[in-house]
Design a protein around this motif. Structure first.
Motif, short mmCIF file in Angstrom:
data_model
loop_
_atom_site.label_atom_id
_atom_site.label_comp_id
_atom_site.label_asym_id
_atom_site.label_seq_id
_atom_site.Cartn_x
_atom_site.Cartn_y
_atom_site.Cartn_z
N GLN A 25 61.20 -1.07 -63.47
CA GLN A 25 62.33 -0.32 -62.93
C GLN A 25 63.63 -0.71 -63.61
OE1 GLN A 25 61.82 -1.39 -58.83
NE2 GLN A 25 60.24 0.16 -58.46
N ILE A 26 63.83 -2.01 -63.83
CA ILE A 26 65.02 -2.48 -64.52
C ILE A 26 65.07 -1.92 -65.95
CG2 ILE A 26 66.18 -4.53 -65.47
CD1 ILE A 26 65.06 -6.09 -63.05
N GLN A 27 63.94 -1.99 -66.63
CA GLN A 27 63.86 -1.49 -68.00
C GLN A 27 64.10 0.02 -68.06
OE1 GLN A 27 59.99 -3.01 -68.85
NE2 GLN A 27 60.71 -5.09 -69.24
N LEU A 28 63.53 0.73 -67.08
CA LEU A 28 63.74 2.18 -67.03
C LEU A 28 65.21 2.52 -66.90
CD1 LEU A 28 62.35 5.05 -66.71
CD2 LEU A 28 62.73 4.73 -64.26
N ILE A 29 65.92 1.82 -66.00
CA ILE A 29 67.34 2.08 -65.79
C ILE A 29 68.14 1.77 -67.06
CG2 ILE A 29 69.40 1.30 -64.54
CD1 ILE A 29 67.60 3.22 -62.98
N ASN A 30 67.79 0.69 -67.76
CA ASN A 30 68.49 0.36 -69.00
C ASN A 30 68.33 1.47 -70.04
OD1 ASN A 30 69.47 -2.11 -68.10
ND2 ASN A 30 67.67 -3.25 -68.78
N PHE A 31 67.10 1.97 -70.20
CA PHE A 31 66.86 3.05 -71.15
C PHE A 31 67.54 4.34 -70.70
CE2 PHE A 31 63.51 0.34 -72.79
CZ PHE A 31 63.52 0.64 -74.15
N LEU A 32 67.45 4.63 -69.41
CA LEU A 32 68.03 5.86 -68.87
C LEU A 32 69.55 5.86 -69.00
CD1 LEU A 32 67.21 8.48 -67.52
CD2 LEU A 32 67.28 7.32 -65.31
N SER A 33 70.16 4.72 -68.72
CA SER A 33 71.61 4.62 -68.86
C SER A 33 72.03 4.83 -70.31
CB SER A 33 72.08 3.25 -68.36
OG SER A 33 73.48 3.16 -68.39
N ALA A 34 71.26 4.25 -71.23
CA ALA A 34 71.56 4.44 -72.66
C ALA A 34 71.42 5.91 -73.05
CB ALA A 34 70.61 3.58 -73.50
N ALA A 35 70.41 6.58 -72.47
CA ALA A 35 70.17 7.99 -72.81
C ALA A 35 71.29 8.90 -72.32
CB ALA A 35 68.84 8.44 -72.22
N ILE A 36 71.69 8.75 -71.06
CA ILE A 36 72.70 9.67 -70.50
C ILE A 36 74.11 9.34 -71.00
CG2 ILE A 36 71.30 10.13 -68.47
CD1 ILE A 36 73.24 8.39 -66.83
N HIS A 37 74.32 8.10 -71.44
CA HIS A 37 75.63 7.71 -71.97
C HIS A 37 75.67 7.73 -73.50
CE1 HIS A 37 76.01 5.54 -67.92
NE2 HIS A 37 76.94 6.49 -67.92
#
Length: 428
Positions: A25-37
């Motif tokens: 979950q932590i890793q997903l959020i890190n990747f997702l944040s990088a994607a949307i930003h």
């Protein structure tokens, strides 16, 4: 695993501390944040990632394409199994193509509505997608539009001409399905009394404050950015009460606040969510967006009471457990039904949950399907029908035996947890 966070120069600094999240979950959020930003990742952290877990989490929330875009941008493919990466790449490509075709079809539908002089407001993903770095990777399972109630017959006529069929109807919308394209949900209300006492998003006021947008090159109307923000929070509140929602909806809110927040009257926004009674829920959602995606919370929301960390942890856990539509697992799907009943709000307590569970396993005779017609004809056979109903569920091939056992053991427990969230956030 514990997710560390710290908020600087913001009233939310009271939330310095930790949130319980597992590694995936932590890793997903890190990747997702990088994607949307559209940002770069720390390569040293990437080396330690279990990408199989990341893919499973992303799939549950229907954000695999978004997460892949972060991987592609950061050139970290060498850390992923080649076969796994190739499959992920293909899925992302076909997802993008499907979404582009979806928008092309909706553009065609809107063009016909414009020719017929039928006013239409496009909702949710049809507008939000354009503020994503890669709009085609913001997936949509359907298209939501708002029309005047008096135009429903005209809308239906045009959709039937295009090959759509009427699939289902509620108090607020009709679903139209097509053999080739995703469904279209035609709304005439944005909210309804099952969940909220007052329709703050007054339809007449909404139509007065619309703005022009383009969907695939065709002009349409959209809610104002303020009303989009209110609608997103209302939509999450409704889904939180009825089934749950996933991290994709958080991404929508984060990008709206970050990219269009200066065009929103946040004082008016706060007044509206207070009238709806979702101010505590909204504060929890904004806080979670700040924790997970480092989103700045508008100062006007400071007047809303902060939500306790325990409740935030429960809500974050529920968001990850929910998946994109709230039914990620068999246990979650049925716990949703047990946790909250919009038609019997006085029964949303521990006894009410247990009562609904018992009624699910041993339904009253009028709730049994025609498969158990013998019990309807001879009521003395009702206990046999209950046994039949129970074992039909146990031996059904739709879910694994393990899932069924987990469901029987955990449904009431999960329901109580969800009920605690809904009560704590004042949604029931």
């Amino acid at each position: 695993m514990l997710f560390n966070y710290r908020v600087i120069d913001n009233p939310l600094s009271k939330y310095k501390g930790r949130v319980n999240m597992n590694a995936a979950q932590i890793q997903l959020i890190n990747f997702l944040s990088a994607a949307i930003h559209d940002e770069r990742l720390d390569i040293d952290q990437v080396k330690k990632i279990n990408f199989k877990s990341i893919i499973d989490e992303a799939e549950a929330h229907n954000i695999k394409g978004l997460v892949y875009s972060a991987i592609n941008k950061n050139n970290i493919s060498k850390y992923i199994d080649k076969e796994q990466l190739e499959q992920w790449k293909k899925e992302t490509f076909f997802t993008a193509v499907y979404q582009i075709q979806h928008i092309k079809q909706i553009s065609h539908v809107l063009e016909i509505f414009n020719k017929e002089k039928i006013p239409v407001i496009v909702l949710k993903g049809l507008v939000i997608r354009d503020i994503y770095p890669k709009p085609e990777l913001r997936t949509m399972c359907d298209a939501d539009i708002l029309v005047h109630k008096e135009d429903l017959d005209k809308v239906k006529k045009q959709l039937l001409k295009l090959g759509y069929i009427e699939y289902g109807i509620t108090k607020a919308h009709i679903v139209f399905e097509h053999i080739k394209y995703p469904p279209i949900e035609v709304h005439w209300f944005l909210t309804y009394e099952d969940f909220f006492k007052k329709n703050v998003l007054c339809e007449n006021e909404i139509w007065k404050k619309t703005m022009k947008v383009k969907v695939g090159g065709t002009e349409a109307l959209s809610l104002s950015f303020e009303d989009i923000a209110v609608h997103l929070c209302l939509h999450m509140a409704i889904h939180s009460a009825s089934s749950g929602f996933g991290v994709r909806q958080l991404c929508d809110l984060v990008l709206l606040v970050e990219k269009k927040g200066d065009l929103i009257d946040w004082s008016s926004f706060v007044n509206k969510i207070r009238e709806y009674g979702i101010d505590k829920f909204t504060m929890a959602i904004f806080t979670i967006c700040r924790i997970l995606f480092n989103m700045t919370v508008p100062e006007e929301l400071n007047s809303i009471k902060l939500v306790k960390r325990e409740l935030l942890n429960l809500l974050i856990d529920d968001i990850f457990e929910s998946g994109v539509h709230g039914n990620r697992t068999l246990s979650k799907m049925f716990s949703n039904k047990m946790a909250y009943n919009s038609h019997d709000k006085v029964g949303n307590n521990s006894w009410g949950i247990l009562k609904r569970f018992i009624m699910f396993v041993f339904p009253p005779i009028n709730k049994l399907s025609d498969r158990y017609a013998y019990a309807k004809k001879y009521i003395i056979l009702l206990p046999i029908a209950w046994i039949h109903h129970f074992f039909s569920g146990v031996f059904s091939k739709e879910y694994s035996f393990f899932s069924k056992i987990k469901f029987l053991v955990s449904t009431v427990h999960i329901s109580k947890k969800r009920n605690k969230i809904l009560k704590g956030l004042e949604l029931i």
